[in-house]
Design a protein around this motif. Structure first.
Motif, PDB file in Angstrom:
ATOM      1  N   ASP A  49       6.603   1.867  -0.259  1.00 46.77           N
ATOM      2  CA  ASP A  49       5.862   1.853   1.004  1.00 46.77           C
ATOM      3  C   ASP A  49       4.384   2.164   0.794  1.00 46.77           C
ATOM      4  OD1 ASP A  49       8.043   1.139   2.501  1.00 46.77           O
ATOM      5  OD2 ASP A  49       8.513   3.198   3.144  1.00 46.77           O
ATOM      6  N   ASN A  50       4.072   3.165  -0.019  1.00 47.34           N
ATOM      7  CA  ASN A  50       2.671   3.496  -0.283  1.00 47.34           C
ATOM      8  C   ASN A  50       1.962   2.386  -1.042  1.00 47.34           C
ATOM      9  OD1 ASN A  50       2.669   5.916   1.060  1.00 47.34           O
ATOM     10  ND2 ASN A  50       2.914   7.179  -0.761  1.00 47.34           N
ATOM     11  N   LEU A  51       2.677   1.725  -1.929  1.00 50.32           N
ATOM     12  CA  LEU A  51       2.089   0.620  -2.677  1.00 50.32           C
ATOM     13  C   LEU A  51       1.737  -0.540  -1.755  1.00 50.32           C
ATOM     14  CD1 LEU A  51       4.549   0.820  -5.689  1.00 50.32           C
ATOM     15  CD2 LEU A  51       2.088   1.258  -5.826  1.00 50.32           C
ATOM     16  N   ARG A  52       2.626  -0.846  -0.811  1.00 54.93           N
ATOM     17  CA  ARG A  52       2.353  -1.939   0.129  1.00 54.93           C
ATOM     18  C   ARG A  52       1.127  -1.666   0.990  1.00 54.93           C
ATOM     19  NH1 ARG A  52       7.979  -1.497   0.852  1.00 54.93           N
ATOM     20  NH2 ARG A  52       9.126  -3.199  -0.171  1.00 54.93           N
ATOM     21  N   ARG A  53       0.831  -0.408   1.221  1.00 58.04           N
ATOM     22  CA  ARG A  53      -0.291  -0.053   2.095  1.00 58.04           C
ATOM     23  C   ARG A  53      -1.644  -0.459   1.513  1.00 58.04           C
ATOM     24  NH1 ARG A  53       3.024   4.805   3.061  1.00 58.04           N
ATOM     25  NH2 ARG A  53       3.890   4.581   5.170  1.00 58.04           N
ATOM     26  N   MET A  54      -1.680  -0.821   0.245  1.00 60.29           N
ATOM     27  CA  MET A  54      -2.948  -1.266  -0.344  1.00 60.29           C
ATOM     28  C   MET A  54      -3.310  -2.697   0.034  1.00 60.29           C
ATOM     29  SD  MET A  54      -3.269   0.294  -4.179  1.00 60.29           S
ATOM     30  CE  MET A  54      -1.543   0.170  -4.658  1.00 60.29           C
ATOM     31  N   ILE A  90     -10.062  -4.855  -9.590  1.00 62.41           N
ATOM     32  CA  ILE A  90      -9.751  -4.038  -8.419  1.00 62.41           C
ATOM     33  C   ILE A  90      -8.732  -3.013  -8.873  1.00 62.41           C
ATOM     34  CG2 ILE A  90      -8.801  -3.986  -6.090  1.00 62.41           C
ATOM     35  CD1 ILE A  90      -9.667  -6.873  -5.755  1.00 62.41           C
ATOM     36  N   ILE A  91      -9.117  -1.744  -8.840  1.00 64.09           N
ATOM     37  CA  ILE A  91      -8.241  -0.700  -9.354  1.00 64.09           C
ATOM     38  C   ILE A  91      -8.046   0.383  -8.301  1.00 64.09           C
ATOM     39  CG2 ILE A  91      -8.953  -1.178 -11.720  1.00 64.09           C
ATOM     40  CD1 ILE A  91     -10.598   1.347 -11.690  1.00 64.09           C
ATOM     41  N   LEU A  92      -7.023   1.188  -8.502  1.00 60.89           N
ATOM     42  CA  LEU A  92      -6.717   2.271  -7.577  1.00 60.89           C
ATOM     43  C   LEU A  92      -7.752   3.378  -7.708  1.00 60.89           C
ATOM     44  CD1 LEU A  92      -4.076   0.624  -7.814  1.00 60.89           C
ATOM     45  CD2 LEU A  92      -2.832   2.779  -7.660  1.00 60.89           C
ATOM     46  N   ALA A  93      -7.995   4.064  -6.609  1.00 59.83           N
ATOM     47  CA  ALA A  93      -8.929   5.189  -6.629  1.00 59.83           C
ATOM     48  C   ALA A  93      -8.512   6.256  -7.634  1.00 59.83           C
ATOM     49  CB  ALA A  93      -9.040   5.797  -5.238  1.00 59.83           C
ATOM     50  N   THR A  94      -7.225   6.330  -7.917  1.00 58.05           N
ATOM     51  CA  THR A  94      -6.680   7.361  -8.808  1.00 58.05           C
ATOM     52  C   THR A  94      -6.561   6.905 -10.263  1.00 58.05           C
ATOM     53  OG1 THR A  94      -4.503   6.570  -8.096  1.00 58.05           O
ATOM     54  CG2 THR A  94      -5.363   8.532  -6.997  1.00 58.05           C
ATOM     55  N   GLY A 119     -12.010  -5.045  -1.164  1.00 55.12           N
ATOM     56  CA  GLY A 119     -12.287  -4.647  -2.538  1.00 55.12           C
ATOM     57  C   GLY A 119     -12.902  -5.782  -3.330  1.00 55.12           C
ATOM     58  N   ALA A 120     -12.345  -6.988  -3.189  1.00 53.41           N
ATOM     59  CA  ALA A 120     -12.899  -8.146  -3.891  1.00 53.41           C
ATOM     60  C   ALA A 120     -14.303  -8.478  -3.397  1.00 53.41           C
ATOM     61  CB  ALA A 120     -11.973  -9.346  -3.704  1.00 53.41           C
ATOM     62  N   ARG A 121     -14.513  -8.341  -2.092  1.00 53.53           N
ATOM     63  CA  ARG A 121     -15.824  -8.671  -1.513  1.00 53.53           C
ATOM     64  C   ARG A 121     -16.924  -7.745  -2.034  1.00 53.53           C
ATOM     65  NH1 ARG A 121     -14.234  -9.073   3.511  1.00 53.53           N
ATOM     66  NH2 ARG A 121     -14.080 -11.344   3.485  1.00 53.53           N
ATOM     67  N   ALA A 167     -14.195  -2.537  -8.563  1.00 52.17           N
ATOM     68  CA  ALA A 167     -14.111  -1.931  -7.231  1.00 52.17           C
ATOM     69  C   ALA A 167     -12.860  -1.063  -7.197  1.00 52.17           C
ATOM     70  CB  ALA A 167     -14.036  -2.998  -6.143  1.00 52.17           C
ATOM     71  N   ARG A 168     -12.965   0.102  -6.573  1.00 51.49           N
ATOM     72  CA  ARG A 168     -11.813   0.986  -6.401  1.00 51.49           C
ATOM     73  C   ARG A 168     -11.385   0.953  -4.938  1.00 51.49           C
ATOM     74  NH1 ARG A 168     -10.520   5.201 -10.288  1.00 51.49           N
ATOM     75  NH2 ARG A 168     -11.619   4.697 -12.237  1.00 51.49           N
ATOM     76  N   ILE A 169     -10.062   0.943  -4.736  1.00 49.61           N
ATOM     77  CA  ILE A 169      -9.532   0.951  -3.376  1.00 49.61           C
ATOM     78  C   ILE A 169      -8.641   2.173  -3.184  1.00 49.61           C
ATOM     79  CG2 ILE A 169      -9.681  -1.545  -3.103  1.00 49.61           C
ATOM     80  CD1 ILE A 169      -6.684  -1.732  -3.612  1.00 49.61           C
TER      81      ILE A 169
END
Length: 259
Positions: free
Chosen positions: A65-70, A28-32, A77-79, A54-56
């Motif tokens: 704060d932005n990190l917690r939003r994931m 599971i990786i970041l979209a960026t 993402g896992a599903r 999967a990208r989230i």
């Protein structure tokens, strides 16, 4: 007018393997993210281990704060990784988010979609890496701002490590972190490593430290544990790949005691 041939369906009896590849590692990786997939393709993927990603969603700047939003995206993402099929391991490839969300919370969210699957996070993989090489006093280098680096300092202190030095580069965009030139990483690692440290940790799965690991270790004269080096090592060991590969860095020659 095109001539369409007659299509015949064969009655040949087909044999089916249980899996196309023996082991399945989910990411599971970041979209960026620019870096995790190339690193894992180089260090983990093989004729026995397949990678499934999967990208989230993630929006810079890289702040706590932005990190917690994931967090709410982790289960979905896992599903999305091979739905209704088992994985042997799943890695959430974000160090700073794992620290601010919490390793256990990350694992619970992922296991909601993939029950009983071992969940690797970069900070916990780094802890296991330091245990494997016998390091207790460490230097830390992050690409983040001081604000985003501070939870990392608390994390490793809470894990019982002595922090000999902590250096950050002041960046707040993970796409810029991925573009740091290898030679600059080597120079930053040399500056950041305390003489009395047992090892250096370079945080951030965006940073290309794993690819430069042998050169960094030569420059600092100590073992390197980086986010992607540690997660790749843990993923391999969980997938029963125990081959020592010191050419990838000294950590890759070590067994892993437990996850």
């Amino acid at each position: 007018m095109d001539s369409v041939p007659t299509i015949r369906q064969t009655d040949l009896a087909l044999e089916f393997d249980t899996r196309p590849l023996k082991k399945r590692a989910g990411l599971i990786i970041l979209a960026t993210d620019h870096t995790t997939e190339p690193d894992f393709q180089r260090m983990v993927a093989s004729e026995k281990i397949g990678l499934y990603t999967a990208r989230i969603a993630f929006a810079n700047p890289t702040t706590p704060d932005n990190l917690r939003r994931m967090q709410p995206s982790l289960t979905e993402g896992a599903r999305l990784i091979l739905p209704d099929e088992d994985l042997d391991v799943i890695c959430y490839s974000c160090t700073s988010a794992s620290v601010v969300i919490g390793d256990d919370v990350v694992a619970l969210a992922i296991n909601e979609a993939k029950p009983f699957t071992p969940v690797v996070t970069p900070p916990l993989a780094a802890v296991r890496g330091f245990e494997a090489i016998g390091a207790r006093r460490i230097s830390i280098l992050t690409p983040y701002t001081i604000e985003t680096s501070t939870p990392m300092a608390h994390y490793f202190s809470a894990q019982g490590f002595e922090i000999a030095s902590f250096t950050c580069l002041g960046l707040d965009d993970d796409r810029a972190m991925a573009r740091i030139a290898p030679q600059s990483l080597i120079e930053a690692a040399r500056e950041a490593t305390a003489g009395d440290a047992d090892a250096l940790f370079i945080s951030c799965t965006a940073v290309r430290a794993a690819a430069a690991a042998p050169a960094i270790e030569r420059a600092i004269g100590k073992p390197l544990v980086s986010s992607n080096l540690a997660t790749a090592w843990a993923t391999l060991r969980i997938c029963d790949d125990t081959r020592p590969r010191p050419e990838l860095g000294s950590l890759m020659a070590q067994p892993m005691g437990h996850w």
